[in-house]
Design a protein around this motif. Structure first.
Motif, mmCIF file in Angstrom:
data_model
loop_
_atom_site.group_PDB
_atom_site.id
_atom_site.type_symbol
_atom_site.label_atom_id
_atom_site.label_comp_id
_atom_site.label_asym_id
_atom_site.label_seq_id
_atom_site.Cartn_x
_atom_site.Cartn_y
_atom_site.Cartn_z
ATOM 1 N N GLU A 107 43.100 59.941 30.757
ATOM 2 C CA GLU A 107 44.280 59.605 31.564
ATOM 3 C C GLU A 107 43.768 58.391 32.409
ATOM 4 N N PHE A 108 44.608 57.196 32.168
ATOM 5 C CA PHE A 108 44.005 55.981 32.804
ATOM 6 C C PHE A 108 45.323 55.171 33.215
ATOM 7 N N GLU A 109 45.238 54.266 34.341
ATOM 8 C CA GLU A 109 46.237 53.101 34.026
ATOM 9 C C GLU A 109 45.314 51.756 34.173
ATOM 10 N N LEU A 110 45.720 50.705 33.559
ATOM 11 C CA LEU A 110 45.090 49.672 33.346
ATOM 12 C C LEU A 110 45.900 48.406 33.908
ATOM 13 N N GLN A 111 45.689 47.917 34.841
ATOM 14 C CA GLN A 111 46.459 46.723 35.658
ATOM 15 C C GLN A 111 45.551 45.445 35.180
ATOM 16 N N LEU A 112 46.341 44.445 34.989
ATOM 17 C CA LEU A 112 45.929 42.986 34.907
ATOM 18 C C LEU A 112 46.802 42.037 35.824
ATOM 19 N N ILE A 113 45.997 41.403 36.650
ATOM 20 C CA ILE A 113 46.655 40.615 37.745
ATOM 21 C C ILE A 113 46.150 39.229 37.788
ATOM 22 N N TYR A 114 47.117 38.252 37.481
ATOM 23 C CA TYR A 114 47.091 37.121 37.240
ATOM 24 C C TYR A 114 47.486 35.970 38.511
ATOM 25 N N THR A 115 46.708 35.271 39.176
ATOM 26 C CA THR A 115 46.904 34.694 40.245
ATOM 27 C C THR A 115 46.577 33.320 40.087
ATOM 28 N N LEU A 116 47.265 32.350 40.302
ATOM 29 C CA LEU A 116 46.903 30.716 40.511
ATOM 30 C C LEU A 116 46.878 30.538 41.958
ATOM 31 N N GLU A 117 45.708 29.819 42.347
ATOM 32 C CA GLU A 117 45.216 29.379 43.531
ATOM 33 C C GLU A 117 44.742 28.025 43.286
ATOM 34 N N LYS A 132 41.101 64.316 35.517
ATOM 35 C CA LYS A 132 40.336 65.499 36.146
ATOM 36 C C LYS A 132 39.011 65.226 35.987
ATOM 37 N N SER A 133 38.554 64.553 34.663
ATOM 38 C CA SER A 133 37.038 64.411 34.356
ATOM 39 C C SER A 133 36.648 63.023 34.538
ATOM 40 N N THR A 134 35.572 62.594 34.674
ATOM 41 C CA THR A 134 34.810 61.599 34.467
ATOM 42 C C THR A 134 35.183 60.704 33.264
ATOM 43 N N ASN A 271 40.159 60.117 39.700
ATOM 44 C CA ASN A 271 40.957 59.259 40.920
ATOM 45 C C ASN A 271 40.462 58.165 41.360
ATOM 46 N N ALA A 272 39.052 58.054 41.035
ATOM 47 C CA ALA A 272 38.499 56.561 41.388
ATOM 48 C C ALA A 272 39.136 55.321 40.581
ATOM 49 N N ILE A 273 38.942 53.994 41.270
ATOM 50 C CA ILE A 273 39.601 52.738 40.910
ATOM 51 C C ILE A 273 38.385 51.758 40.719
ATOM 52 N N PHE A 274 38.406 50.970 39.474
ATOM 53 C CA PHE A 274 37.304 50.197 39.401
ATOM 54 C C PHE A 274 38.177 48.740 39.227
ATOM 55 N N HIS A 275 37.295 47.985 40.113
ATOM 56 C CA HIS A 275 38.034 46.468 40.217
ATOM 57 C C HIS A 275 36.968 45.515 39.758
ATOM 58 N N SER A 276 37.447 44.296 39.045
ATOM 59 C CA SER A 276 36.676 43.245 38.612
ATOM 60 C C SER A 276 37.650 42.016 38.468
ATOM 61 N N LYS A 277 37.008 40.704 38.333
ATOM 62 C CA LYS A 277 37.870 39.621 38.269
ATOM 63 C C LYS A 277 36.779 38.712 37.876
ATOM 64 N N PHE A 278 37.576 37.392 37.053
ATOM 65 C CA PHE A 278 36.759 36.513 36.833
ATOM 66 C C PHE A 278 38.046 35.286 36.957
ATOM 67 N N THR A 279 37.273 33.890 37.068
ATOM 68 C CA THR A 279 38.266 32.772 37.342
ATOM 69 C C THR A 279 37.878 31.891 36.435
ATOM 70 N N ILE A 280 38.951 31.143 35.818
ATOM 71 C CA ILE A 280 39.042 30.013 35.240
ATOM 72 C C ILE A 280 39.393 28.771 36.337
ATOM 73 N N GLU A 281 38.454 27.848 36.292
ATOM 74 C CA GLU A 281 38.537 26.941 37.064
ATOM 75 C C GLU A 281 38.759 25.485 36.464
ATOM 76 N N ILE A 282 39.853 24.689 36.828
ATOM 77 C CA ILE A 282 39.906 23.440 35.795
ATOM 78 C C ILE A 282 39.467 22.372 36.760
ATOM 79 N N LEU A 283 38.462 21.710 36.179
ATOM 80 C CA LEU A 283 37.663 20.530 37.083
ATOM 81 C C LEU A 283 38.186 19.159 37.002
#
Length: 283
Positions: A107-117, A132-134, A271-283
């Motif tokens: 059982e899981f939830e997956l979120q994708l968060i897109y942000t422009l900065e 309830k299990s790993t 009940n734990a939460i995993f976070h990670s992110k990567f960025t695409i940078e326009i040069l």
């Protein structure tokens, strides 16, 4: 259905199906994401979850039961819900269901968060273990960047000087064969011969960013500080390059079928939460 986010420099369009980035453009209308022409490859930037790559026999075992998961998992083929949106950010979510539990019994939830900065698009992943299990999982990105000019006009530059050894795929599984890439000044000129045996798979890298150069000029950088592994891929004669930050990769022929023993797998407590992110940078 799609959602578009904007700031003063960029706009990004995300398809709700698969929460897939399908466009990243400057205000001058320069497009950086591959168009998804099915003649070469009909996707743009799929999310890889709950596995990256291929399982041996496309199957795994859990609590005495056999389960089947296709290559790169199922998230890319699911309709995501838009749960939050502002002018410059959008958050998409899927949750486990009767259907997903038949092929991935967690059982899981997956979120994708897109942000422009400024000149960056950050793509954040949030995985919540609602059971309830790993929970064992892999997650990865697969963005394809448009290379509209002659492929050999482009090069990739690694952040750091390093010995670049990659693993070869055999029947979509990681083989024991490795090859070394010749690097000059941290750069590798692109040519299709590099990809004649499919993707270049780096289990570990010192570099945490990769820059695409066009005629020696840097045009785009992918920053993947959180991610331990990386794939680089294109199809023969296709005008795009995929730079793929990963947590995990395909099985080998020696895999036991136990996801908890899989090389590169992430283990998330109840009940734990995993976070990670990567960025695409326009040069």
């Amino acid at each position: 259905m799609t959602t578009t986010i904007k700031n003063g420099n960029l706009s990004a369009e995300i398809k709700h199906f698969g929460a897939e980035l399908i466009s990243l453009k400057t205000n001058q209308n320069k497009e950086y994401i591959w168009e998804g022409n099915p003649e070469f490859w009909g996707k743009h930037s799929p999310i890889l979850f709950p596995i990256v790559g291929t399982l041996k026999d496309n199957s795994f075992y859990y609590n005495g039961m056999e389960y089947h998961l296709s290559r790169h998992g199922f998230a890319r083929d699911m309709e995501f819900e838009l749960i939050d949106v502002t002018q410059n950010s959008a958050t998409f979510s899927i949750q486990s269901s009767e259907e997903t539990l038949k092929i991935y019994p967690f059982e899981f939830e997956l979120q994708l968060i897109y942000t422009l900065e400024e000149n960056n698009l950050s793509i954040a992943y949030k995985v919540i273990n609602k059971g309830k299990s790993t929970m064992p999982f892999s997650i990865g990105a697969h963005p394809a960047f448009a290379l509209p000019n002659h492929f050999e006009n482009y090069a990739i530059a690694f952040e750091k000087e390093e010995s670049l050894e990659y693993y070869l795929l055999e029947n979509d599984l990681i083989s024991n064969q490795t090859k070394k890439l010749e690097v000059q000044n941290k750069q590798i000129p692109l040519n299709f011969e590099l990809f004649k045996n499919d993707a270049l798979i780096f289990k570990a890298l010192q570099s945490k960013s990769l820059t695409i150069l066009e005629n020696k000029n840097p045009i785009l950088k992918v920053n993947f500080e959180d991610f331990p592994s990386l794939g680089i891929w294109t199809k023969m004669n296709a005008p795009f390059l995929c730079i793929e930050p990963w947590f995990g990769y395909s099985d080998t022929n020696e895999n036991s079928g136990n996801l908890f023993e899989k090389e590169g797998i992430q283990i998330l407590e109840s009940n734990a939460i995993f976070h990670s992110k990567f960025t695409i940078e326009i040069l």
